[in-house]
Every structure is written in structure tokens, then in C-alpha cells.
Design an enzyme around this catalytic site. Structure first.
Site, short mmCIF file in Angstrom:
data_model
loop_
_atom_site.label_atom_id
_atom_site.label_comp_id
_atom_site.label_asym_id
_atom_site.label_seq_id
_atom_site.Cartn_x
_atom_site.Cartn_y
_atom_site.Cartn_z
N GLY A 1 120.54 86.94 -1.23
CA GLY A 1 121.57 87.73 -1.89
C GLY A 1 122.91 87.49 -1.09
O GLY A 1 123.13 86.74 -0.39
N SER A 2 123.65 88.58 -1.12
CA SER A 2 124.98 88.72 -0.35
C SER A 2 124.64 88.87 1.14
O SER A 2 123.72 89.23 1.63
CB SER A 2 125.63 89.91 -0.94
OG SER A 2 125.20 90.96 -0.61
N PRO B 1 118.67 95.22 -10.35
CA PRO B 1 118.55 96.18 -11.20
C PRO B 1 118.87 95.62 -12.46
O PRO B 1 118.18 95.66 -13.47
CB PRO B 1 119.34 97.45 -11.04
CG PRO B 1 119.70 97.58 -9.40
CD PRO B 1 119.54 95.99 -9.16
N ASN C 1 120.88 85.77 -10.10
CA ASN C 1 121.34 84.78 -10.61
C ASN C 1 120.31 83.58 -11.34
O ASN C 1 120.63 82.84 -12.24
CB ASN C 1 122.50 83.98 -9.62
CG ASN C 1 121.51 83.60 -8.48
OD1 ASN C 1 120.67 84.26 -8.17
ND2 ASN C 1 122.47 82.67 -7.67
N GLU D 1 118.53 84.33 2.83
CA GLU D 1 119.16 83.31 2.08
C GLU D 1 120.21 83.80 1.56
O GLU D 1 120.15 84.53 0.58
CB GLU D 1 118.30 82.76 0.93
CG GLU D 1 118.60 81.41 0.62
CD GLU D 1 118.85 81.04 -0.84
OE1 GLU D 1 118.02 81.58 -1.78
OE2 GLU D 1 119.77 80.58 -1.22
N LEU D 2 121.36 83.67 2.10
CA LEU D 2 122.67 84.34 1.70
C LEU D 2 123.79 83.48 1.28
O LEU D 2 123.52 82.33 1.03
CB LEU D 2 123.20 85.22 2.80
CG LEU D 2 121.99 85.87 3.60
CD1 LEU D 2 122.56 86.54 5.00
CD2 LEU D 2 121.35 87.09 2.81
N LYS E 1 111.61 93.89 -4.86
CA LYS E 1 112.61 94.74 -5.41
C LYS E 1 113.75 93.93 -6.03
O LYS E 1 114.31 93.09 -5.14
CB LYS E 1 113.28 95.67 -4.15
CG LYS E 1 114.13 96.70 -4.48
CD LYS E 1 115.68 96.33 -4.37
CE LYS E 1 116.66 97.23 -5.22
NZ LYS E 1 117.58 96.61 -5.69
N HIS E 2 113.88 93.72 -7.27
CA HIS E 2 114.54 92.97 -7.84
C HIS E 2 116.04 93.46 -7.98
O HIS E 2 116.15 94.78 -8.02
CB HIS E 2 114.14 92.30 -9.05
CG HIS E 2 114.37 90.86 -9.49
ND1 HIS E 2 115.61 90.62 -9.91
CD2 HIS E 2 113.55 89.68 -9.55
CE1 HIS E 2 115.55 89.25 -9.84
NE2 HIS E 2 114.49 88.78 -9.78
N CYS F 1 124.50 80.39 -5.50
CA CYS F 1 124.81 80.23 -4.07
C CYS F 1 125.44 79.00 -3.39
O CYS F 1 126.44 79.05 -2.51
CB CYS F 1 123.58 80.59 -2.93
SG CYS F 1 122.22 79.44 -3.42
#
Lengths: 253, 83
Positions: free
Chosen positions: A105-106, A56, A30, A127-128, A53-54, A161
């Protein structure tokens, strides 16, 4: 970063701040580059190095950031991309040289990484997702509140987020706020993100747009009324009409 | 998405941008080993020197901003003007 004395009265004791080593960063699409700076600055100022690891779908953005780090003078190897299958991430978490993981992320991704890291007793920073409420009180300045709500809900095509995900309106001003908010949402111009006349670009991926549309269909089926938008824009992209459909009848007094 | 790699897709058009291959275990090993090795010297760098690198990074980011913004907007559709 300097040692801090910890007076014990008997022995010479101090607290020392030491870097941990290579830290794995699992980063979202995002804010593809901003997220990397947010993670890298504190991590690397403390002397750690970063493996990323970003997502894709934003792989090039992450590779570009690695290139810019080198161009700025960072030594080789202190910030590197790993282009990994999801299943291979666990091998990196388990690698004895990797000392911790940071996930933005999620909740599902965070939980999966924290479980794997927990098995090998490694530290994580998570950080979700949030589900933040935007509360409008009775004495609110409605035009200001609407402008802030529009920004809060639709910035970055709503993919933030801490976006305003639910609106709680005090009964007295609910109708007025809703009317102006819907009007403002209808006036948002949706389209090509390179065109400066547009307010909103597409969503980041077609599958995300489709799952949002399913959610909208789900709540309308449960009795919510659609006040504007609520359908995918035709064509091949992932564009979605700005929507604000889910008025629920629970009112705060 | 498959076992060997994936392609990025421009969400404005639905068109493929480029293809990437997943790292093989040997490639991953090389990167992790390099990280471990760089850590040994990076940790010895005084903190003010690391901070200076980030100041320099800020300048480089400002210089390359237009180019980076284009990559981001192409990959995930971010509104170019408003970020």
C-alpha cells in the site's frame, strides 16, 4: 524447508526453517485478488497462516478469495478476513498470537504499521509506492517506446505501484515521443470496464479521481501545459480523461 | 464510512454495492483464535502437501475466473478484458 547443517567442527549445529504463526496481511484494492495470492503463497508454503485486512472498497473480492481457498481444499482458519476499522488494526498487531505483518500500500500505511509492529518487535514485509521513471534514449524505437509507455502509464487506469510515473526523454527525441504519446493517449477509450471496446475503466474511487485532478490543477498552475485530457468525465462514476499534462522543461542531455 | 461499518461503491456508476459491518472485538477474537489453532496443524503439514493445495487453488481460480473478475471490476473498475 529442510534443516541445513552448519558445520562448527565441535557440536552438531544446523539451521532450521520454522513457520512463525498467524501473519496479518494489509492488502490494497488495485489488484485485489492477485495481491492475496502473491502474499499467501510464500507465507503459507512456509507453514504460516494468514489474516487479511483488505481495503474496504474491495472487501467482497477478498471474501470471495477466502471462499475459493476453502473450495480448493485449504483447511478452515488458515486464511481468514478481518473486517476492521483502521483503529482496530493496532490491536491485532499487538495480539500475542499474531507474529508479523505484511503491507502492500501507501508509504503512509506502511510507516504506520511498521511503527506499531516495531514497538512490539514483530517482523514486517513492506511493498510500498514507487515513483518510477520511464527513460527514453536517443536511439529508441519510438513507436515501440510509445506503446510501452502507454501500457506502463495507463494499465489498470494508472493505478499500479510500478507504473511509469515520470517520463524522462532525451532532448533529441523528446518532441517526437511527446507527439506520438499524446496522440496515443487521446485515442484511449475511457468508460464502462465491462465493455470490451474500452481501453480504460474508471479510477477505483471518486476521491482518488478528485485528488488526481487536484494534482493536475496544481501542476498546471505552476506552469506545466496540459497536452490532453485533464478533466473528470461527467456523471456519477470516478472516470478521468486520460491525461498527460506535465511536461517539464528540465531536459536530459 | 462510520463507526459501525461501510459500503462498497461501484466506481463506474457511483452506486452502492453492499454494506459491511466492522468486526466486534468478540468476532475478531474468534477469528484470531481460529488462526492460532489452525496454525498448530497447518505447520505440521508436509511442504509438498501445502504446495499441492496451491496447485489446487490455481485450478479453482481458473474455474471461477469469470465470476471473480466480475466482482473485482464491479468493486474497483478494473478493465474486465485486460485485467
Amino acid at each position: 524447508m529442510a534443516d541445513e547443517p552448519a558445520p562448527t567442527g565441535t557440536v552438531n549445529a544446523y539451521v532450521s526453517y520454522l513457520p512463525l504463526g498467524p501473519i496479518l496481511a494489509i492488502m490494497p484494492w488495485n489488484f485485489p485478488i492477485w495481491q492475496l495470492t502473491r502474499m499467501a503463497i510464500p507465507t503459507m508454503l512456509a507453514g504460516n497462516v494468514v489474516l487479511v485486512k483488505h481495503s474496504p472498497n474491495t472487501q467482497r473480492s477478498s471474501l470471495e478469495f477466502e471462499r475459493v481457498m476453502l473450495e480448493a481444499g485449504f483447511p478452515e482458519g488458515v486464511f481468514q478476513n478481518l473486517i476492521l476499522k483502521r483503529d482496530d488494526v493496532v490491536n491485532v498487531i499487538n495480539d500475542g498470537r499474531v507474529q508479523g505483518a505484511s503491507v502492500t500500500g501507501s508509504v503512509r500505511a506502511g510507516s504506520a504499521v511498521a511503527s506499531e509492529a516495531g514497538k512490539v518487535i514483530k517482523k514486517t514485509v513492506m511493498e510500498l509506492g514507487g515513483s518510477d521513471a520511464f527513460i527514453v534514449c536517443e536511439d529508441a524505437d519510438i513507436p515501440k517506446a510509445v506503446a510501452a509507455g502507454i501500457r506502463g502509464r495507463f494499465h489498470n487506469a494508472g493505478q499500479v505501484c510500478l507504473a511509469a510515473k515520470r517520463f524522462i526523454l532525451v532532448g533529441k527525441i523528446a518532441d517526437e515521443f511527446e507527439r506520438s504519446f499524446v496522440e496515443a493517449a487521446k485515442s484511449l477509450r475511457v468508460g464502462n470496464p465491462f465493455n470490451s471496446a474500452m481501453d480504460l475503466g474508471p479510477m477505483a474511487r471518486a476521491d482518488l479521481r478528485d485528488s488526481l485532478h487536484k494534482q493536475v490543477e496544481g501542476i498546471t498552475a505552476k506552469g506545466a501545459s496540459l497536452l490532453c485530457g485533464g478533466k473528470p468525465v461527467g456523471g456519477k462514476g470516478a472516470t478521468y480523461r486520460a491525461e498527460r499534462s506535465n511536461r517539464r522543461h528540465a531536459r536530459v542531455r | 464510512m462510520n463507526r459501525v461499518g461501510f459500503a462498497t461503491v461501484n466506481p463506474s456508476t457511483g452506486e452502492e454495492i453492499e454494506a459491511f459491518s466492522y468486526f466486534t472485538p468478540a468476532q475478531t477474537e474468534k477469528v484470531v483464535a481460529r488462526a492460532d489453532k489452525s496454525f498448530q496443524s497447518f505447520r505440521e503439514l508436509p511442504v509438498h502437501k501445502r504446495a499441492q493445495l496451491f496447485t489446487d487453488l490455481g485450478n479453482t481460480l481458473r474455474k471461477t475466473k469469470a465470476q471473480l473478475a466480475k466482482v473485482i471490476s464491479t468493486e474497483m473498475g478494473k478493465d474486465l478484458l485486460r485485467g
